[in-house]
Structures are given as C-alpha cells and as structure tokens.
Scaffold this active site. Structure first.
Site, PDB file in Angstrom:
ATOM      1  N   CYS A 292      45.430  42.156  44.757  1.00 17.67           N
ATOM      2  CA  CYS A 292      44.390  43.149  44.505  1.00 17.67           C
ATOM      3  C   CYS A 292      45.021  44.544  44.482  1.00 17.67           C
ATOM      4  O   CYS A 292      45.821  44.892  45.357  1.00 17.67           O
ATOM      5  CB  CYS A 292      43.306  43.070  45.578  1.00 17.67           C
TER       6      CYS A 292
ATOM      7  N   CYS B 172      43.848  46.453  47.751  1.00 16.79           N
ATOM      8  CA  CYS B 172      44.134  45.919  49.088  1.00 16.79           C
ATOM      9  C   CYS B 172      45.227  44.875  48.939  1.00 16.79           C
ATOM     10  O   CYS B 172      45.800  44.697  47.861  1.00 16.79           O
ATOM     11  CB  CYS B 172      42.881  45.330  49.749  1.00 16.79           C
TER      12      CYS B 172
ATOM     13  N   CYS C  20      39.845  42.104  44.007  1.00 19.73           N
ATOM     14  CA  CYS C  20      39.330  40.973  44.780  1.00 19.73           C
ATOM     15  C   CYS C  20      37.815  40.861  44.633  1.00 19.73           C
ATOM     16  O   CYS C  20      37.111  41.837  44.365  1.00 19.73           O
ATOM     17  CB  CYS C  20      39.716  41.108  46.253  1.00 19.73           C
TER      18      CYS C  20
ATOM     19  N   HIS D  18      36.136  44.582  45.852  1.00 22.09           N
ATOM     20  CA  HIS D  18      36.648  45.685  45.041  1.00 22.09           C
ATOM     21  C   HIS D  18      36.342  45.513  43.550  1.00 22.09           C
ATOM     22  O   HIS D  18      36.251  46.506  42.813  1.00 22.09           O
ATOM     23  CB  HIS D  18      38.155  45.828  45.253  1.00 22.09           C
TER      24      HIS D  18
ATOM     25  N   CYS E 216      39.442  10.139  38.749  1.00 22.15           N
ATOM     26  CA  CYS E 216      40.694   9.421  38.521  1.00 22.15           C
ATOM     27  C   CYS E 216      41.215   8.774  39.798  1.00 22.15           C
ATOM     28  O   CYS E 216      41.970   7.798  39.734  1.00 22.15           O
ATOM     29  CB  CYS E 216      41.745  10.360  37.937  1.00 22.15           C
TER      30      CYS E 216
ATOM     31  N   HIS F 142      45.051  15.594  39.825  1.00 16.27           N
ATOM     32  CA  HIS F 142      44.833  14.411  38.990  1.00 16.27           C
ATOM     33  C   HIS F 142      45.669  13.249  39.523  1.00 16.27           C
ATOM     34  O   HIS F 142      46.755  13.454  40.075  1.00 16.27           O
ATOM     35  CB  HIS F 142      45.233  14.736  37.541  1.00 16.27           C
TER      36      HIS F 142
END
Length: 816
Positions: A155, A158, A175, A188, A289, A776
């Site tokens: 970010c 921050c 963020c 933010h 799966c 997966h």
C-alpha cells in the site's frame, strides 16, 4: 438415458432413464411419469466447444451424470414433455388442460418450471450475476507512466501487503477496508476515491487470463469490466501471464506457482488422450477436483470395483425408493460411470473432419459430472457442501467414514486401507513403558526440511528473492528444496516428546517420549506428505519441496515388536482428581475437570496445531481440544470424528459463562437427549481418566449427566462389575467404527488385513497452490504398465509423471 430422455415419477419426483423406469414401476406401483426430452436444433454461432448437432438428434442435457449443461448457452433447443401412464405406455402430450385433472396439470407445471436441485442444495456456489460497470466503457486513464511490477506490492500509504487494490485511473496501489475480524486494511483505497473520484479498482492477486475482481466505488458493488485487459495493459499488466493467488497475495509467488502448475499438469508436452473403461474424466463443478482425484484413485482399486460396480444389479434392485439419498447407490453409479467406458469414447472420423472444416478442432466432451454424488456425500458437512476447494486427505477420510457406515455386503472395501499403529510411551525417569494401539488409514510422513541436500542453493535463492522484493523486481527462478525420502521415513520413526505427560509410576508429571510403529501392514498403503503447516500468523502455508518418492517401498523395519524382555509396564493407575477446597469454585467444578485434573478454560494450542495439520478446520480443532479437556490430540481427534457431521462443526467456539453452567448443569457440554443419553464430551472426559466407556455412561445416566456426581458415583461403587449392555455395545460400534480409537494391545479390534511391508507405487494425487483451501488437484495412476494423468475431464497418457511433487501416494502390497 441420453437418447430416451428422463422419466420423472409424479409421486416421488425422482428421475429415471428408459432402462430403469420399468423397474421402478414394478417395484413401487407408481404408474404416472413425466417424460422429458430435449431436442438440439443448432449450435449458437460463436459459442465455444462441441460439434454441430443435427436437428432431431435427441440429446438429453438434463442427464446429471454426463457432461451436459442444462443451462448451456452454446445451443438452441426445444423441450418436449409428455405424461406416460404405465404399464401401457399411454402418452399424453403437454400442455393439455382438457384431458388432465387440474391437480395433475398444476404438478406438471411446477415441475417443468422448477430450478435445478443443485441450485438449492449448494446455494454458496451460485452467486449473483455481476453487471458491467457504467464507467467501464468511458473510463479515463491517466498517462502518468505508472507501471505495476509483478510482485512486491505494498500500500502506498501504509505498510500493508494484503487486500490491495489497483485504481484503474491513476495506478495507485492502496489497501482495502478493515473487517471486524481484524483482517483487511486501513481503507486507503476508499479514501483515495473520496479524494479523487476515480471509480474503478481491481484487486491485486485475482487477475487471471479469465478476468479479475473489480469494484466500483461509485456504484458501491462488485462489477464487470468488459475492457479489463486494456485497462490493465495501460499499467503494464498482461492478463495472459497472471495466475490467481491465495488471499489476493502474490508475495513472490508467480514463478513458484506457475512452475508447479506447469510441471504437475505436464504443460508444454503433447499428451495423447486415453479412452475406454477406466479412462473417464470427471467434470469440475467449481473446485471439486479434490473429490474427482480421490474417486479416480479409489475406483482403480479392485476391491472397490468389486464391491460397488461388481454388485451393480443387486445394489440398484434393492436401492431405497429415494436412491439419491443412498450412499451405496451413488457410489455404484459413479463407479459405473468411471469404469464402464460409456462416457469415454474417441471421436468419430466424420466428427473430426467436420471440426477441422469448421476450424473447431476441440476435444470431445467426454466424462461424467459428479453433481448428485457430491450433493449426497457432502450433505450436512460445513466444508464439503460448499463450493470451496478442500483438502483431498480430509475428503479421503470422510469417504472411508461413509464406507464404514454403509456396508455393501460381507466384504468391506475399506478394509484394504485399515492398519493398526502401536504407540509405545516411555517415562524418561522410571524407564517404564505403556503400549497402546489405534486404528489408522493413512501414514502421515513429515517433511524433514533440515535434511535438504541443496541447502547452499536455497540460501542463495532466498537472498536473491529478498533483494528482488526490496527492488520491486520479478522474483528469481525458483529453487525447490530437495528432501531424501529416507530422511522423511526416519523422521516418522523417531521418538517424539509427550506434552504434559503424567507418569503412573511416579504418580506425578514427568518427561515422556512416544514412538509409533506398524502393528499391521495394510493391503494398500496411503502415504500423505505433510506439506501444509501454519505460519506465525496462523495463515496456512505449503512447503514447496521435491521428495524422491520410491517406486518400491519396504517398511518391514517399522514392524511393531510389542513388550520386549526386560521392559516393565507402567502401572494401570488413573491420575488423581484434584478438587479444590474453596467453596467459591463450586460453579466451575461442574465444567472444569482436566488432566491436572481441573479443566481450565485455556486451550492447548499445540494439540490444536497437530489437528489443524491433519486438514481439519481451525475452529473445529479448538472446540475438540476444549471439549475434551486439553487431554491431547488423540482424544480430541476422536471428538472430531464423532462430531464432524454436525452443522456447526466448523463454527467458532463459544465458551458458556460460569453462571450458565451452574444453572444448567451439564448444558455446557450439550443438552441431554430425551433418551437420557449423556453428552459425548462428558463421556470422553471420564474415559480419559481411565474408566471404561460403559461405566462412564452408566454413571452419567444415574446422575442426570452431572459430571461431579458421576465421578463420585463411580468411586462409591468399587464393587460394580463392568457389564457390557447390548445397547452400549451397539453404540460403541457406531461411535468407534471410523475413529482412531485408542485400545489396549491384545484386545479384540477391527478386521485387519496384515501382510508383508513391501509395496509398489500405483498412484498419487498432486496439489497446486498455496494451501489446501485453494489451488487445484490432479491424479496420476499407473494402468496397464504406463502412467495416466487425470486432470478433470482430460485423461491422457502421462509423459513426465511428477512423482516428486505429490501430496498423497497410493501403494499396493507386493505379493510374497
């Protein structure tokens, strides 16, 4: 029956194919059926996949076990519905309000307009359709030279590195909002929108070649961006090169995950498709799966083939009136779909020519869809009933649990996996020992990271990775830790410390060590590599390692030997029960017995970690440890097995207030049923103190499930002989059928198929992703002398089976 349509009984609303509707009529006497057919007219221009059907070719897309899609937009079709009266097969075309009673007309209309049952059974998997954002077409992007690197995001206001959003107007990385559980961000991204009015943002870590998660601050909802590829390219992001990551984090994970995905799926290698019996693919229902991979391995075992597919006529003939709720019927149906070859046929030459002429050369849509099987087997389970990815090892144990509870004749196919583990616990001070045995189905092999043979390369790679992260450059090429299998096997056999060990020889706490050995060797040995662990922040992590798994395995040296000459057993004395003298704690005493033995409200986090590493939900592990009084992972594991079917199994632990406990007695452990059956949690606590189960139940029943009075009742009846009531015996069998039950060696145990400890590898399941909750699964099986890869619907001859990257391995015993 794909050609004959679907017959729906108007009394039970169950569907049958043409071959089975007559049997249902003879079995039940129900004579009125709704006959549904779907006639494909033409393929929609520009739609994806499939060949061009011809008008009149009756293809039933409602067939739930073929790879058809009732909601497919690829075809134009018309439906035909008739009422059929048995036994004369008298047909009445619908709609027909003149000949039919009003009640029958209403029932037919309701049935024809009803939604798919799978939308009702799995609401989590059907999300509201997103709408295109009104800003997408006219979005203004600033030409400010911003280029977004492929990793190392943070970010700009921050230091947060998760839940990050890229503003599609100016390229700011900010963020997201803060959530009530402490996750998320500092908001933010929203503040930036309020300051600038730039409306659209995409979540970093969700970008794939298929799209991305886009949010409109102005419209205050998730949206679609039809021009997302263009908008991302403005900031140097190529969608075709992106892969989704856990929790929206890339965290230097591009190359490691891409490499793993490519190697395990054998990408870049031209694989030859396989067809016929035993080479049938399974449609992915959206992160299903894990189920498909396990079932492919299960039905490659002859004992399961014989038990279900071999008994198909008998199982179908004697199935209940509602076969959708019968485990054996659904197992047989799935097994037949995988093994019959009916859903795995090579394309005809004429179809190939037509595809080439139309430039639509794509694989044949073979395979089955496990919708009905998944709906049944996951019913009531908080995790498997969702549309989220799950742990294949946890599903394997869940399946074995159901097999045990639903016998299919004299032969129980799960016997081939069952083995006994002998656990030897030694008091380090007195040197005396205790031998116990438990039932297990999986050999869990730890990863001996300290034994890596390429430590220098790993150190150099880590330094380069940190430098790239600091400079916001792409990470270096992955260096995977190479672990010898012998080191993992040695780590399995080494003694481990016993936490909070109470020595009956010293009548006090002492240091204790425990070693595990095989009291019997199973016919089929399932080995799980314990790749998944938790970081300091309790976020699941995966050890990306390469282990040289052998094709031939000999573990005869791990055979248990029992009590040895010169060894002295620990006395069979229960630990003392410490009851404080302070009358102020009378309210607490109803709830709080523990090993010391006042059960405190703290939770043994080490036991929680041991259970979590097995793949169980974290909150369920915490509840198991709490409700069994911090008596260790083994006792808590039994609680998990006994309660994993409950709807609130994975919900957060709620500890009752002491006043509530005092007023409601044992209500903190669960309400006493109408049959006066005591709560299982209280039974487990008394058993853990060394008393027999039937005596614990008898004491709790005699005292209205008051734990304190039950203990006093036991001590006041020393002359009581431990009788085994038939009802208790039946309950014990039900409760202990599938759990890792601790039993004294020498006692009568479950059926065990013991033999030599020499095995040959015939299959393995691999996982791609950062945790069991994402990624997966792919299955490799050795059939007819060669390896075959099962990747959802794709079944191909394997060219480079990645045996070193597997997660669960299947071995069969080599005949002596």
């Amino acid at each position: 029956d794909s050609e004959g349509g679907l017959y729906v009984c108007m009394n039970t609303f169950l569907g049958f194919g043409r071959e089975h509707v007559e049997r249902h009529y003879r079995k039940t006497g129900q004579c009125v059926y709704l006959h549904l057919k779907r006639h494909v007219i033409e393929k929609v221009p520009g739609a994806s996949g499939g060949t061009l059907p011809k008008r009149g070719n009756a293809k039933l897309f409602l067939d739930l076990e073929t790879n058809g899609d009732v909601n497919s937009d690829d075809f134009e079709y018309e439906d035909e519905a008739k009422l059929v009266i048995f036994p004369d097969h008298y047909e009445i075309s619908l709609p027909n309000i003149e000949e039919l009673p009003a009640l029958v007309t209403i029932a037919c209309d309701a049935l024809l307009s009803a939604k798919s049952p799978y939308r009702k059974q799995d609401p989590d998997s059907w999300e509201e359709e997103l709408q295109a954002s009104k800003h997408a077409k006219t979005l203004v992007q600033l030409d400010n030279g911003v280029r977004i690197p492929p990793s190392g995001w943070k970010c700009s206001k921050c230091d947060l590195r998760e839940n990050l959003w890229l503003n599609l107007t100016d390229g700011s990385v900010l963020c997201g909002k803060w959530f009530f559980d402490g996750s998320g961000g500092n908001g933010h991204a929203v503040e930036h929108y309020k300051e600038t009015g730039y409306p659209l943002a995409v979540k970093l870590g969700t970008i794939t070649p298929d799209g991305a998660d886009v949010y409109s601050f102005d419209e205050e909802e998730p949206v679609l961006d039809p021009h997302i590829a263009k908008h991302l390219a403005h900031f140097g992001i190529d969608m075709l090169q992106m892969q989704v990551t856990e929790n929206g984090l890339r965290d230097n994970d591009i190359k490691p995950r891409v490499s793993e995905w490519e190697v395990i799926q054998e990408a870049g290698v031209k694989l030859k498709p396989m067809y016929g019996p035993g080479y049938t693919g399974v449609k992915n229902l959206g992160n299903s799966c894990y189920l498909s991979s396990v079932m492919q391995a299960i039905f490659s075992i002859p004992e399961f083939q014989r038990a279900y597919v071999g008994n198909l006529p008998r199982i179908f003939d004697y199935s209940p009136l509602d076969p959708t709720q019968d485990f054996n019927t659904q197992m047989t149906k799935l097994g037949h779909g995988l093994l019959s070859g009916q859903y795995s046929k090579p394309p005809m030459k004429s179809e190939l020519i037509e595809q080439v002429m139309k430039e639509e050369h794509k694989p044949q849509h073979n395979g089955i869809s496990p919708q009905m099987f998944k709906a049944f087997i996951s019913k009531g389970h908080p995790e498997f009933s969702s549309n989220r990815q799950q742990d294949a090892q946890e599903f394997f144990l869940h399946l074995i649990n159901l097999v045990e509870r639903n016998p299919v004749g004299s032969e129980n196919p799960s016997d081939v996996f069952r083995f006994l583990v002998e656990e030897r616990t030694q008091c380090c001070q007195s040197r005396k020992v205790r031998y116990t045995a438990r039932v297990d189905y999986i050999m869990q092999l730890p990863v001996a990271m300290e034994a890596a043979t390429n430590k220098d390369e790993l150190i150099a790679y880590e330094l380069k990775r940190r430098e790239a992260e600091a400079a916001r450059r792409p990470p270096p090429e992955l260096v995977r830790a190479k672990i010898p299998f012998s080191a993992c096997l040695q780590a399995f056999s080494e003694p481990s410390n016993v936490e909070d060990f109470w020595s009956s020889a010293l009548q006090a706490k002492s240091a204790g060590v425990k070693t595990s050995r095989f009291a019997s060797f199973p016919e089929y040995l399932v080995v799980q590599i314990k790749k998944f662990t938790f970081g300091l922040d309790w976020i699941p992590k995966k050890l990306d390692v390469s282990i040289d798994m052998p094709d031939f395995l000999d573990i005869n040296h791990l055979r248990a030997r029992g009590l040895q000459p010169g060894e002295e057993e620990l006395p069979d004395i229960a630990p003392p029960i410490i009851i404080p003298d302070d009358p102020k704690v009378d309210e607490i005493r109803l709830l709080c017995f523990r090993r010391s033995f006042l059960v405190a409200l703290d939770i043994d986090e080490s036991s929680v970690m041991q259970l979590a590493e097995m793949g169980f939900p974290l909150e369920a592990c915490r509840k198991a440890v709490y409700y069994t009084g911090n008596l260790g992972a083994e006792v808590a594991f039994n609680w998990i097995i006994a309660h994993m079917e409950e709807p609130d199994f994975a919900e957060p632990l709620v500890i009752p207030a002491f006043g509530e406990v005092a007023s409601s007695g044992a209500a903190a452990f669960g309400a006493v049923g109408l049959d006066n059956q005591p709560p299982e949690e209280m039974v487990a606590i008394i058993i853990s103190m060394g008393f027999q189960r039937n005596l614990a139940i008898q004491a709790l029943k005699a005292t209205n499930s008051n734990l304190e009075r039950a203990l006093e009742w036991i001590f006041s009846h020393p002359e009581l002989e431990e009788e085994s009531e038939p009802a208790l015996d039946m309950m014990n069998m039900a409760n202990n059928a599938n759990a890792n039950i601790m039993t004294e060696t020498g006692s009568e145990g479950p059926r065990i198929k013991d033999g030599s400890g020499r095995y040959e590898l015939f299959g393995f399941i691999s996982h791609m992703g950062t945790s069991t909750m994402s990624g997966h699964y792919v299955c490799h099986l050795k059939k007819e002398g060669r390896w075959v890869i099962y990747n959802d619907l794709r079944v191909c001859a394997s060219e480079r089976p990645p045996k070193d990257l597997g997660y669960i391995y299947f071995y069969h015993r080599i005949p002596s």
